[in-house]
Design a protein around this motif. Structure first.
Motif, PDB file in Angstrom:
ATOM      1  N   LEU A  49       0.816  -1.284  -0.027  1.00 44.18           N
ATOM      2  CA  LEU A  49       0.030  -0.058   0.072  1.00 44.18           C
ATOM      3  C   LEU A  49       0.778   1.299  -0.112  1.00 44.18           C
ATOM      4  CD1 LEU A  49      -2.699  -0.921   2.485  1.00 44.18           C
ATOM      5  CD2 LEU A  49      -3.020  -0.728  -0.212  1.00 44.18           C
ATOM      6  N   LEU A  50       1.942   1.139   0.838  1.00 43.99           N
ATOM      7  CA  LEU A  50       2.934   2.531   0.809  1.00 43.99           C
ATOM      8  C   LEU A  50       3.612   2.788  -0.518  1.00 43.99           C
ATOM      9  CD1 LEU A  50       4.567   2.264   4.472  1.00 43.99           C
ATOM     10  CD2 LEU A  50       2.929   3.900   3.670  1.00 43.99           C
ATOM     11  N   LYS A  51       3.927   1.526  -1.168  1.00 43.71           N
ATOM     12  CA  LYS A  51       4.713   1.736  -2.557  1.00 43.71           C
ATOM     13  C   LYS A  51       3.623   2.181  -3.434  1.00 43.71           C
ATOM     14  CE  LYS A  51       8.087  -1.312  -3.631  1.00 43.71           C
ATOM     15  NZ  LYS A  51       8.375  -2.568  -4.045  1.00 43.71           N
ATOM     16  N   MET A  52       2.337   1.943  -3.574  1.00 43.75           N
ATOM     17  CA  MET A  52       1.179   2.311  -4.446  1.00 43.75           C
ATOM     18  C   MET A  52       0.936   3.688  -4.107  1.00 43.75           C
ATOM     19  SD  MET A  52      -1.248  -0.922  -4.499  1.00 43.75           S
ATOM     20  CE  MET A  52      -2.753   0.018  -4.873  1.00 43.75           C
ATOM     21  N   TYR A  53       0.826   4.005  -2.983  1.00 47.64           N
ATOM     22  CA  TYR A  53       0.574   5.653  -2.486  1.00 47.64           C
ATOM     23  C   TYR A  53       1.817   6.489  -3.007  1.00 47.64           C
ATOM     24  CZ  TYR A  53      -0.107   9.670   0.239  1.00 47.64           C
ATOM     25  OH  TYR A  53      -0.208  11.102   0.741  1.00 47.64           O
ATOM     26  N   ASN A  54       2.962   6.017  -2.753  1.00 43.32           N
ATOM     27  CA  ASN A  54       4.311   6.631  -3.240  1.00 43.32           C
ATOM     28  C   ASN A  54       4.319   6.862  -4.754  1.00 43.32           C
ATOM     29  OD1 ASN A  54       6.442   7.909  -3.215  1.00 43.32           O
ATOM     30  ND2 ASN A  54       8.049   6.182  -2.845  1.00 43.32           N
ATOM     31  N   ARG A  55       4.001   5.992  -5.391  1.00 37.22           N
ATOM     32  CA  ARG A  55       4.056   5.907  -6.824  1.00 37.22           C
ATOM     33  C   ARG A  55       2.921   6.955  -7.355  1.00 37.22           C
ATOM     34  NH1 ARG A  55       3.296   0.368  -8.582  1.00 37.22           N
ATOM     35  NH2 ARG A  55       5.504   0.165  -8.290  1.00 37.22           N
ATOM     36  N   LYS A  56       1.788   6.971  -6.639  1.00 38.12           N
ATOM     37  CA  LYS A  56       0.736   7.963  -7.136  1.00 38.12           C
ATOM     38  C   LYS A  56       1.035   9.242  -6.947  1.00 38.12           C
ATOM     39  CE  LYS A  56      -3.476   8.412  -4.912  1.00 38.12           C
ATOM     40  NZ  LYS A  56      -4.831   8.306  -4.312  1.00 38.12           N
ATOM     41  N   MET A  57       1.465   9.522  -5.592  1.00 41.06           N
ATOM     42  CA  MET A  57       1.802  10.951  -5.544  1.00 41.06           C
ATOM     43  C   MET A  57       3.099  11.190  -6.137  1.00 41.06           C
ATOM     44  SD  MET A  57      -0.156  11.885  -3.301  1.00 41.06           S
ATOM     45  CE  MET A  57       0.442  13.279  -2.701  1.00 41.06           C
TER      46      MET A  57
END
Length: 101
Positions: A49-57
């Motif tokens: 989840l953190l990786k997906m959030y980081n990629r999105k941001m």
């Protein structure tokens, strides 16, 4: 384990019943292993989840237009300084030694 014990001409079968304490003691390794597996799964989900959030941001930051720098408070006028302190710059004298040749 089943044992046959003769008792006055009749045979009784007695079963070794595992008590609750014995069962918990024997299965404690499996309980610890299950807890470890659950913790690893939770850790993996949070990491994903953190990786997906980081990629999105990161993509959001890269795609948004770069605007001009915001105006400094002194350029806006003296009326806006009521809530802000004026910026002051002080220079202190420094001994500068210059070699002459």
């Amino acid at each position: 384990m089943t044992t046959a014990t003769p008792l006055g001409g009749t045979t009784f079968f007695s079963l070794n019943v595992t008590t609750r304490e014995d069962f918990l003691y024997k299965s404690s390794g499996a309980i610890v292993a299950a807890i470890v597996v659950v913790v690893i799964i939770i850790f993996a989900v949070v990491l994903i989840l953190l990786k997906m959030y980081n990629r999105k941001m990161r993509t959001r930051r890269e795609l948004e237009p770069k605007g001009p720098k915001p105006a400094s408070p002194s350029a806006l006028g003296p009326n806006n300084n009521s809530s802000q302190h004026p910026a002051t710059v002080t220079f202190s004298p420094v001994d500068v030694h210059v070699e002459t040749r």
